[in-house]
Design an enzyme around this catalytic site. Structure first.
Site, PDB file in Angstrom:
ATOM      1  N   ILE A 259       0.318 -15.836   1.846  1.00  0.00           N
ATOM      2  CA  ILE A 259       0.830 -16.245   3.148  1.00  0.00           C
ATOM      3  C   ILE A 259       0.441 -15.033   4.118  1.00  0.00           C
ATOM      4  CG2 ILE A 259       3.092 -16.888   2.127  1.00  0.00           C
ATOM      5  CD1 ILE A 259       4.264 -14.207   2.410  1.00  0.00           C
ATOM      6  N   GLY A 260      -0.611 -14.310   3.707  1.00  0.00           N
ATOM      7  CA  GLY A 260      -0.947 -13.312   4.887  1.00  0.00           C
ATOM      8  C   GLY A 260      -2.359 -12.867   4.261  1.00  0.00           C
TER       9      GLY A 260
ATOM     10  N   SER B 293      -3.606 -12.408   1.153  1.00  0.00           N
ATOM     11  CA  SER B 293      -3.690 -11.816  -0.152  1.00  0.00           C
ATOM     12  C   SER B 293      -4.713 -12.327  -1.252  1.00  0.00           C
ATOM     13  CB  SER B 293      -2.356 -11.842  -0.813  1.00  0.00           C
ATOM     14  OG  SER B 293      -1.836 -13.223  -0.771  1.00  0.00           O
TER      15      SER B 293
ATOM     16  N   SER C  41       7.276  -8.015  -0.311  1.00  0.00           N
ATOM     17  CA  SER C  41       6.020  -7.470  -0.346  1.00  0.00           C
ATOM     18  C   SER C  41       5.070  -7.249  -1.436  1.00  0.00           C
ATOM     19  CB  SER C  41       5.954  -6.303   0.713  1.00  0.00           C
ATOM     20  OG  SER C  41       6.587  -6.544   1.855  1.00  0.00           O
ATOM     21  N   ARG C  42       5.385  -8.190  -2.494  1.00  0.00           N
ATOM     22  CA  ARG C  42       4.833  -7.972  -3.839  1.00  0.00           C
ATOM     23  C   ARG C  42       3.261  -8.288  -4.256  1.00  0.00           C
ATOM     24  NH1 ARG C  42       5.078 -12.088  -7.037  1.00  0.00           N
ATOM     25  NH2 ARG C  42       5.399 -10.564  -8.879  1.00  0.00           N
TER      26      ARG C  42
ATOM     27  N   THR D  83       0.233  -8.135  -3.127  1.00  0.00           N
ATOM     28  CA  THR D  83      -1.002  -7.268  -3.228  1.00  0.00           C
ATOM     29  C   THR D  83      -0.550  -6.232  -4.181  1.00  0.00           C
ATOM     30  OG1 THR D  83      -1.554  -7.805  -0.934  1.00  0.00           O
ATOM     31  CG2 THR D  83      -2.513  -5.674  -1.917  1.00  0.00           C
TER      32      THR D  83
ATOM     33  N   VAL E 168       3.025  -4.112   2.497  1.00  0.00           N
ATOM     34  CA  VAL E 168       3.441  -4.022   3.732  1.00  0.00           C
ATOM     35  C   VAL E 168       3.903  -5.095   4.711  1.00  0.00           C
ATOM     36  CG1 VAL E 168       1.307  -2.292   3.882  1.00  0.00           C
ATOM     37  CG2 VAL E 168       1.050  -4.714   4.366  1.00  0.00           C
ATOM     38  N   GLY E 169       4.219  -6.084   4.043  1.00  0.00           N
ATOM     39  CA  GLY E 169       4.615  -7.175   4.754  1.00  0.00           C
ATOM     40  C   GLY E 169       5.843  -7.232   5.556  1.00  0.00           C
ATOM     41  N   GLU E 170       6.764  -6.520   5.165  1.00  0.00           N
ATOM     42  CA  GLU E 170       8.089  -6.558   5.663  1.00  0.00           C
ATOM     43  C   GLU E 170       8.622  -5.482   6.599  1.00  0.00           C
ATOM     44  OE1 GLU E 170      11.004  -8.412   2.530  1.00  0.00           O
ATOM     45  OE2 GLU E 170       9.303  -7.328   1.475  1.00  0.00           O
TER      46      GLU E 170
END
Lengths: 160, 740, 290
Positions: B474-475, B477, B515-516, B518, B699-701
């Site tokens: 989603i970003g 990864s 945020s799991r 990576t 770091v996503g959240e």
């Protein structure tokens, strides 16, 4: 249900397809021509994910009825590269990480291309207003803007 | 810019290669859920409840079933009724109502037909008899003594109760003696706050294409943050075996937590089974807003006590979250998310209450933004009252490793202080506040999670590698997976192909959330690579005729004294003769996820005649542990920040009295546009997480947690008016300015 | 639904007469969202964009003719037009994104009859006239007479707007349009204010003040006009007391609603603020020979 036969040019190629009159150009591109680059994010012209160029002008294809495309010249994201050479915008978007999920990217690229085609030296504010019709929820727009700025620099440097 | 603790010099980790999936995305070839078309596919449309709460006396689909082009029609009667104690009961009821419409927009029936227009025409003929029931829309209505039940099946979780109620969860955390501490404090500030429902706002609506074959095998193509979750929930809701369901993850056009659950797949599967045809089911934007989970609305009371020299001695909070029509853990998590300051005395109470609104879903650091808005605002008021720099006040009280979280466990190694210091020393903070503008500071953090991941690393005959994981990207990864694999194997990151595989091609992997990816999937990748390297050393030993112990792996090469180095490609070329294919699968249930802290700074102006806020400058610092791919870490920080800005300034659900959402479009559900914002400057802090081989923290959240208070604090300093209600839209700001 | 694209005004007239229940369109920027929201689609959709006259802008003998289906971006790119009517151009140019700008038209913005239409206040302030195709001829009316309520116009069945006409403004005249939206783009106006001023030296000799989004249709503010006429401009600034009267008159003229975009109180207050600001801008432009 009868469908209208529509003939136009898409990404430089003459094409024709059938669509019922109330079909949007977006759905016609995606379902009849298999060009799924333009996306539906809202269907009401508020998000820009469906952006295409029609006769050189930026438009939301979800607001255009398919028969309106008769005889026109349409450019989608699938048509802005030059063969296997990416358009500078596509290249800077990759280098500048201007996409995360990528769903808004086709629309943003088309809108940015429309901007740079008309204004090769835009200010940051001009870029932001030119892209105000393209919603992005992932990037916060920062890297998109910077990538457009970099593409403008590269386009100006191209020897013609 | 990056501020890094001492750490190894990496060759690949920390670089910024073009992401492996990037080319398809910029040329329009990447395939998202709605981009797939199968031969003979049907299109499906829903009948959704026009009422906020109603008993469904009857649904008559007989006309619909006979309409042109219609091949299948379903209602709740076409799905097994799970036991109300089943953990999947709530989702099963949400995807298709069973006798009760719980919110305006609740799915009541679905039709599959040859075209979408035919499906919609058939839906319009479905006759429903309703018994209208009271509609509960607010916390107060839900909590009232004689409040009608929102959902007759809701039993409060984790505590004893007498029967169904509107209470989802109740949580109390305490330490020390807050009453004594408040009595002794030099300064006590108490405020009440409220926030509205907000939507994750992913630009891609939910969509899927499902093909159920005559053998009962379902092939699902879906936009989701977790395709194994899609499989298990679809199986549970249909009563089918998971092994009969294959889910292929499409590229996903944004999720932010909103796609960690399902809405469509069981419906499409049942329609496909009944019709014998593939079924494509894609939500419209209006459906996304009317019928998918927003983040809860909230009310809160925060009271903080401090000494004159800025020690924050006590905090007492009450949080009330409205969580929609079924149980949700927001109330539970909300209390736990208070953990940035030492607070020797602490009392946190949080409840979740049900309302006749869409079932809420996760939205980046769920429940923390609402709490942080309140707490960081009160802390800023204290800084103002004590005439203390807001960063200094936080530095004085910031948690460090060993300090207790709200639950009492000690924080592991964390980087809150480092973020504060970096912001204090930043160009932004050192520069004077522009004339007419004001500056706000806010902070936040998220726990992050580990959970289960699997990874398979295959070495190809030419020395390249394929890294196969099950974490929807989603970003960016998947490129981070490739970077970590490149670092481990010692080969070029472009010699690695990262693949996100379907449920039949990779080991079980939990949802990409918390945020799991990576962190946890990255660990699985690293573990697989390390095991592979052991195997490569053994193969090299065979090739070189030495003991395995004599072989070390350096920069993608097997090295043994007295021998020429043997590059990876030379070993893979001899895979067959040295033992067979070179492939390793590693899996784990990861522990040790490291919290990620963030501190934000914003300069803004307020037009005091119109209430409009203009953000002039914004800087976000955040601890990434180690930024595997810095561009995508920055991207997460910037994206979360801008979602927080939208939450702060303009986003909210507007309901009428009957519970119908009045602004279910991107026109009136106002997310930030490019012209609303300046550049979002980022300072990536790297305090490595000791539990991850590369020190990664999710770091996503975190990025979405600080902005609301950051902006409210700047507005307070610009206008001397403290905004306590989100969104801080122009009419509300003007009204607050006009109130004496 | 059937789509037809006439190439002449007469052809359009015939089609509309032949198919009751047909509807003309140019940009469809609100039509499509309305149909998606459940409004029944018209049986026949008549595309006006293939009729040259409706897509052309001409300027002759001190008179502008603007084809009713001309995209907004054509107008905002016409530097002669924007120089003479900066406010009207602003109003036109504020309708949505660049994508919308390439579709939305003065005609569509007007007959859609949203109370918040951004081009309408300035059109009225500049005394723009609408040339309407009737069953067998044309009639010309001031733009102010077209919209009669939200979504309703005074056009009879089968009528459509061919073009707009507006005279070059007299010397010393200019205009401004401001609107309040919560973001910086993409929103429907919560309040819109159009001010046109004619200045002779330091004195305002003529004025027009029209508000949008604060009543079912655009609202002219005669009390604001009265306050402005005769006002002096000192060093580019209109006298404070005039400004206050102006703002109060604008607020008082509002007849707004509470809706998801703004409250009554907010609209009244901001109508006054924007009118003051628009007047200041218009004054500056008028004096500087914009």
């Amino acid at each position: 249900m009868s469908r209208t036969h529509i003939t136009c040019t898409v990404n430089g190629d003459p094409v024709d397809f059938l669509a019922s009159d109330d079909t949007s150009l977006l759905d016609a591109l995606r379902d009849e021509l298999g060009l799924t680059g333009a996306k539906e994010g809202c269907g009401t012209g508020d998000c820009g994910a469906c952006s295409v160029l029609i006769d050189g002008r930026l438009n939301c294809s979800c607001l255009v009825f398919a028969p309106e495309a008769e005889g026109s010249d349409i450019v989608t994201v699938e048509g802005i590269a030059d063969g296997d050479r990416l358009h500078p915008l596509q290249q800077t978007f990759l280098e500048g990480a201007a996409l995360q999920c990528g769903i808004c990217t086709p629309g943003v690229l088309i809108a940015a291309k429309a901007l740079l085609d008309e204004n090769p030296d835009p200010t940051e504010t001009e870029i932001r207003y030119a892209l105000a019709g393209n919603l992005c929820r992932c990037t916060g727009y920062d890297k998109i803007i910077r990538s457009v700025q970099e593409a403008a620099v590269r386009l100006k440097g191209v020897v013609r | 810019m990056t501020v890094t603790e001492d750490r190894p010099t990496y060759k690949w980790v920390g670089t910024r290669p073009i992401r492996h999936d990037g080319y398809e995305k910029v040329i329009g070839k990447a395939r998202f859920a709605a981009d797939l078309n199968l031969p003979g596919q049907l299109h499906a449309a829903y009948l959704r409840s026009p009422h906020g709460h109603a008993r469904i006396i009857s649904i008559d689909t007989s006309t619909a079933a006979g309409m042109p082009g219609v091949k299948a029609v379903v209602t709740g009667a076409d799905f097994p009724d799970l036991d109300p104690t089943d953990p999947n009961f709530d989702v099963s009821v949400n995807v298709m109502a069973r006798g009760m419409a719980l919110y305006n927009g609740h799915a009541l029936a679905a039709v599959a037909a040859s075209t979408r227009a035919e499906a919609a025409a058939a839906v319009a003929t479905i006759q429903v008899e309703y018994e209208l029931l009271p509609v509960i829309l607010t916390l107060d209505e839900s909590m009232a003594d004689d409040a009608p039940l929102v959902n007759e099946h809701n039993i409060t979780r984790f505590v004893e109760s007498d029967g169904p109620s509107n209470l989802a969860t109740a949580n109390v955390l305490e330490r020390g003696d807050v009453d004594a501490a408040f009595a002794a404090a030099d300064l006590v500030v108490e405020r009440e706050f409220d926030t509205a429902f907000v939507h994750q706002g992913y630009i891609e609506p939910h969509g899927c294409v499902v093909d159920v074959g005559p053998n009962g095998k379902a092939d699902i193509w879906a936009s989701s943050q977790g395709h194994f979750m899609v499989r298990s929930l679809t199986a549970a809701i249909l009563g089918w075996e998971p092994s009969k369901i294959k889910v292929t993850p499409a590229e996903i056009g944004g999720g932010f937590g909103g796609k960690t659950t399902i809405y469509l797949e069981p419906i499409a599967a049942r329609l496909s089974q009944m019709s014998g045809r593939p079924v494509k089911l894609v939500m419209t934007r209006e459906e996304v807003l009317r019928a998918t989970g927003p983040a809860p609305a909230s009310q809160s009371r925060v009271k903080i006590g401090a000494s004159n020299d800025g020690e924050l001695t006590a905090i007492e909070c009450w949080f009330g979250y409205t969580v929609g029509c079924t149980n949700d853990l927001a109330g539970l998590i909300g209390a736990m998310s208070v953990a940035s300051y030492k607070f020797p005395n602490l009392k946190l109470e949080a409840i979740g209450m049900l309302t006749n609104t869409p079932k809420t879903a996760a939205y980046r650091a769920p429940s923390a933004p609402q709490a942080a808005f309140a707490i960081e605002s009160v802390i800023d008021e204290i800084a103002q009252a004590l005439d203390m720099d807001p960063i200094d006040l936080r530095l004085k009280n910031a948690v460090v490793e060993g300090d207790p979280t709200a639950m009492g466990m000690p924080h592991p190694r964390i980087g809150f202080v480092e973020c504060l210091e970096a912001l204090r020393d930043s160009d932004h903070y050192r520069s004077p506040v522009p004339d007419g503008a004001a500056r706000g500071i806010g902070s936040g953090f998220w726990f992050n999670i580990g959970e289960q991941s699997s990874a398979t690393v295959n070495l190809n005959e030419d020395g390249t590698a394929t890294v196969i994981t099950g974490s929807p990207d989603i970003g960016g990864s998947r490129t981070s997976m490739a970077l970590m694999a490149a670092e481990e194997l010692g080969i070029d990151v472009y010699s690695i192909t990262p693949v996100v595989a379907d449920t039949e091609s990779v080991g079980f992997t939990d949802v990409t959330e918390g945020s799991r990816a990576t962190f946890s999937t990255g660990m699985a990748v690293v573990n697989a690579c390390r095991e592979l390297i052991e195997e490569l050393r053994a193969r090299a030993a065979k090739i070189l005729g030495v003991e395995q112990d004599a072989v070390t792996w350096v920069d993608g090469t097997a090295v043994a004294d007295g021998h020429d180095p043997l590059p990876l490609a030379a070993i893979t070329a001899k895979a067959k003769s040295t033992g067979g294919p070179l492939t390793v699968t590693a899996s784990l249930n990861a522990g040790g996820a490291g919290p990620s802290f963030a501190v934000h700074c914003c300069d803004l102006t307020v037009d005091e005649e119109t209430g409009q806020v203009t953000i002039l400058r914004y800087t976000a610092t955040q601890d990434a542990g180690t930024a595997i791919h810095p561009s995508y870490v920055e991207g997460q920080m910037q994206g979360g920040t801008v979602q927080g800005i939208g939450w702060a300034l303009n986003e909210e659900y507007v309901f009428d009295d009957e519970g119908s959402m009045e602004n279910a479009s991107f026109l009136d559900y106002r997310i930030p546009v490019a012209s609303d914002l300046p550049m979002i400057d980022t300072i990536v802090i790297e305090v490595p997480n000791p539990a991850h081989p590369y020190g990664v923290r999710g770091v996503g959240e975190t990025g979405i947690v600080p902005p609301m208070a950051t902006i409210a604090n700047a507005i307070a300093r610009a206008t001397s008016t403290r905004m306590t209600s989100l969104p801080m839209s122009p009419p509300k700001i003007l009204a607050a300015l006009d109130t004496p | 639904m059937r789509y037809v694209a006439p190439t002449t005004v007469d052809e359009a007239r015939s089609l509309l007469a032949e198919h009751p229940g047909s509807q003309v369109f140019a940009g469809a920027t609100d039509l499509v969202p309305q149909i998606r929201a459940g409004r029944p689609a018209p049986l026949v959709l008549v595309d006006l964009k293939r009729i040259d006259r409706l897509m052309t802008v001409t300027h002759e003998d001190g008179q502008w003719r603007i084809g009713a289906a001309t995209p907004a971006s054509d107008l905002t790119r016409n530097s002669d037009f924007t120089a003479m009517f900066p406010g009207l151009s602003e109003g036109m140019g504020l309708i949505g994104s660049d994508q919308i700008q390439n579709r939305s038209s003065l005609g569509g913005n007007l007959v859609n009859a949203s109370p918040a239409a951004d081009s309408v206040p300035s059109m009225i302030a500049n005394a723009v006239q609408a040339v309407i195709a009737t069953g067998d001829g044309t009639r010309t009316v001031p733009v102010a007479e077209i919209a009669t309520g939200p979504g309703r116009t005074s056009l009879a069945d089968g009528e459509f707007i061919i073009e707009f006409t507006v005279a070059d403004p007299p010397a010393g005249t200019s205009d401004a349009y401001l609107r309040m939206i919560p973001r910086t783009e993409m929103d429907i106006a919560i309040v819109g204010s159009a001010v046109r001023l004619t200045v002779d030296g330091d004195i305002v000799t003529d004025a027009n003040v029209v508000l949008g989004a604060v009543a079912p249709t655009a609202v002219t503010v005669p009390d604001a006009v009265a306050a402005l006429i005769g006002a002096t401009i000192n060093a580019g600034l209109i006298d404070d007391s005039v400004m206050n009267t102006l703002a109060d008159a604008a607020s008082a003229a509002c007849n707004p609603i509470d809706d998801k975009r703004g409250t009554v109180t907010y609209r009244r207050q901001v109508a006054g603020v924007l009118t003051r600001r628009a007047a200041a801008i218009a004054a500056g432009r008028a004096q500087n020979g914009a």
